[in-house]
Design an enzyme around this catalytic site. Structure first.
Site, PDB file in Angstrom:
ATOM      1  N   HIS A 265       0.840  -1.214   0.000  1.00  0.00           N
ATOM      2  CA  HIS A 265       0.000   0.000   0.000  1.00  0.00           C
ATOM      3  C   HIS A 265       0.873   1.262   0.000  1.00  0.00           C
ATOM      4  CE1 HIS A 265      -3.719   2.272   1.132  1.00  0.00           C
ATOM      5  NE2 HIS A 265      -2.837   3.084   1.689  1.00  0.00           N
ATOM      6  N   GLU A 266       1.814   1.307   0.924  1.00  0.00           N
ATOM      7  CA  GLU A 266       2.673   2.506   1.019  1.00  0.00           C
ATOM      8  C   GLU A 266       3.575   2.627  -0.207  1.00  0.00           C
ATOM      9  OE1 GLU A 266       1.804   4.677   3.077  1.00  0.00           O
ATOM     10  OE2 GLU A 266       0.558   3.384   4.339  1.00  0.00           O
ATOM     11  N   HIS A 269       1.714   4.598  -2.706  1.00  0.00           N
ATOM     12  CA  HIS A 269       1.841   6.042  -2.435  1.00  0.00           C
ATOM     13  C   HIS A 269       3.230   6.527  -2.871  1.00  0.00           C
ATOM     14  CE1 HIS A 269      -1.893   6.775  -0.321  1.00  0.00           C
ATOM     15  NE2 HIS A 269      -1.660   5.874   0.613  1.00  0.00           N
ATOM     16  N   GLU A 295      -4.832   7.931  -2.677  1.00  0.00           N
ATOM     17  CA  GLU A 295      -5.325   6.638  -2.200  1.00  0.00           C
ATOM     18  C   GLU A 295      -5.611   5.703  -3.381  1.00  0.00           C
ATOM     19  OE1 GLU A 295      -4.864   6.284   0.853  1.00  0.00           O
ATOM     20  OE2 GLU A 295      -5.883   4.399   1.276  1.00  0.00           O
TER      21      GLU A 295
HETATM   22 ZN   LIG Z   1      -3.110   5.188   1.997  1.00  0.00          ZN
END
Ligand SMILES: [Zn+2]
Length: 504
Positions: A265-266, A269, A295
């Site tokens: 997830h990171e 980003h 997101e």
């Molecule tokens: Zn996030």
């Protein structure tokens, strides 16, 4: 030739960007390596630097410079320059239009809010938090009045996180999602079937977890020569510049999935930040767009890619070789099902992709009601529990597990929650377009060849910076505005193959 005024604007904006980079490094340091004893000193350092940044951003000379630029013939400016002027104006107005007294009271209430919320949550006592929440809503209405005069107060708060997006856009999308997901989750619960995930319990050495996470992050494209990966209490993506992107995770010996998927997830980003346009990297035009679009990038990798069957097939042998004792009897298919378990639960941050949107919609509807006065703060615990019952069929036994679970309201962050689900919908819509435009996406995922996917996101989204609003960006990339049908179809198809729903 650029005008003297534009040169001056670039100097001023670059300086603010450098200072923000310093601020971000201080914040990262505080979360990752700072000794606990330094808390007070660090708070003073951060507050002093925040003061300097605020001074720079509200400097009347910046205002004059902008006014002069706006009086010049725009034909002399290119698209990037026009965007920098527009973005600088938006930020300048937002900073200067709010009376000092209001800024101060909001800042004070925010730091007090965190302490009050932590105690109220610990003691399961909503009534201790309620007065602060009431005051914050009043302040945020006042703030809206000053920041976006004439705009609905809650719309103004949403705009702060997802610019150009209003309740008129969000409500019908959320209604569609409710109409489809509530019965879908209900029928999943009715099957009384749960995928076997017993092999995900046990002991998973942290050093092995870290090596695996690092490998997968690198495979999908995170550049470690322009980034780092460390440990913090809550995973986040920070750093000072596109050449200095810092992601974090946390490890638990008894659960490697949480940490691995937090890293993915990171990384999503992080890829957004590392992928920003090369030109004007210290200027607003290159900055990532909104919370929702950010997101969409993390969820794209976490859900659309890494929670897919193909990804699991590609990595299963590697994962099995990392934890041979635990996974010896498992297969890629069993692993895929286990990490895509759907279960209605109380806590948003632990929710799966199917139940998560309903946690968000509940919060959105409550915030809407708080701003149009159709919901009273004192009634919140009851309203919360009723909606949980209606949407997920469960009732939190305590407010700690209900209305008091999130920190957002304690810092006055109203209008933030919708971004999570908007991000999930954008991610799915982007994925759909990508598979139409690129051949072999699925084959590439199964082969672990992610470069074409990353390059597509770089070109279509990351390098577009702040040139467009989210609405315009989505239209340019996918040919249509935000459309929840792709998300709904994706979830229905995926979960009716995992659970025996008899739909197909
Ligand atoms: Zn996030």
């Amino acid at each position: 030739m650029t005008s003297v005024n534009y040169q001056s604007l670039v100097e001023k904006l670059s300086e603010v960007s450098y200072l923000n980079g310093v601020m971000s490094t201080l914040g990262w340091d505080q979360e990752v390596v700072m000794p606990i004893g330094a808390s007070e000193a660090r708070a003073q350092q951060i507050s002093a630097l925040a003061g300097v940044i605020h001074e720079r951003m509200t400097d009347p000379r910046l205002g004059d410079c902008l006014a002069e630029l706006e009086a010049e013939d725009s034909a002399y400016f290119d698209t990037l320059q026009i965007c920098n002027i527009r973005e600088a104006r938006r930020k300048y107005d937002l900073e200067t239009k709010i009376p000092k007294k209001l800024v101060k009271e909001m800042a004070g209430l925010s730091s007090q809010g965190h302490t009050v919320w932590v105690a109220a949550r610990r003691d399961n006592k909503f009534s201790d938090f309620a007065p602060l929440l009431k005051r914050f809503i009043e302040l945020k209405k006042e703030w809206a009045q000053c920041a976006f005069p004439g705009m609905d107060h809650y719309d103004a708060n949403i705009d702060n996180f997802e610019r150009g997006t209003t309740m008129a856009d969000i409500t019908p999308v959320f209604e569609r999602i409710k109409a489809e997901l509530i019965p879908l989750i209900q029928s999943i619960q009715d099957t009384r079937y749960q995928p076997d995930n017993s092999f995900l319990q046990g002991t998973f050495p942290v050093d092995k977890q870290e090596a695996l996470a690092r490998k997968i992050s690198k495979d999908i494209g995170f550049q470690f020569d322009c980034g780092r990966m460390d440990v913090s209490v809550h995973p986040f993506c920070g750093g000072s510049h596109p050449t200095d992107v810092r992601i974090t995770t946390r490890y638990q010996e008894n659960d490697f999935i949480e940490s691995l998927y937090a890293v993915i997830h990171e990384t999503g980003h992080g890829l957004y930040e590392q992928g920003r346009m090369l030109e004007g990297r210290d200027l607003p035009v290159s900055e990532s767009l909104t919370m929702g679009i950010h997101e969409s990038q993390s969820l794209f990798w976490e859900r659309m890619i890494a929670q897919s069957e193909l990804f699991c097939r590609h990595y299963f042998d590697t994962i099995k070789a990392t934890f041979p004792d635990n996974l010896q009897d498992a297969t890629a298919d069993v692993f895929y099902r286990a990490i895509n378990t759907c279960k209605a639960d109380f806590i948003r941050v632990e929710a799966d992709e199917l139940t998560y949107p309903l946690h968000i919609i509940l919060r959105y509807e409550i915030e809407k009601g708080l701003f149009d006065d159709s919901i009273a703060v004192d009634d919140l615990p009851e309203v919360w529990n009723d909606l949980m019952m209606k949407y997920l069929g469960i009732k939190p036994p305590t407010d700690t597990l209900g209305v008091l679970q999130d920190s957002h309201w304690s810092s006055g962050a109203f209008g933030y929650f919708p971004s999570y689900t908007l991000g999930a919908i954008y991610a799915c819509q982007f994925y759909q377009t990508m598979t139409n435009e690129l051949s072999d996406v699925e084959k590439n995922i199964e082969k672990g060849s992610f470069a074409p996917i990353k390059a597509w996101l770089n070109e279509k989204i990351h390098r577009q910076g702040s040139l467009f609003t989210p609405h315009d960006l989505v239209c340019r990339v996918t040919g249509e505005s935000l459309n929840p049908e792709y998300f709904i179809e994706y979830l229905k198809k995926k979960y009716s193959a995992i659970y025996p729903l008899g739909l197909e």
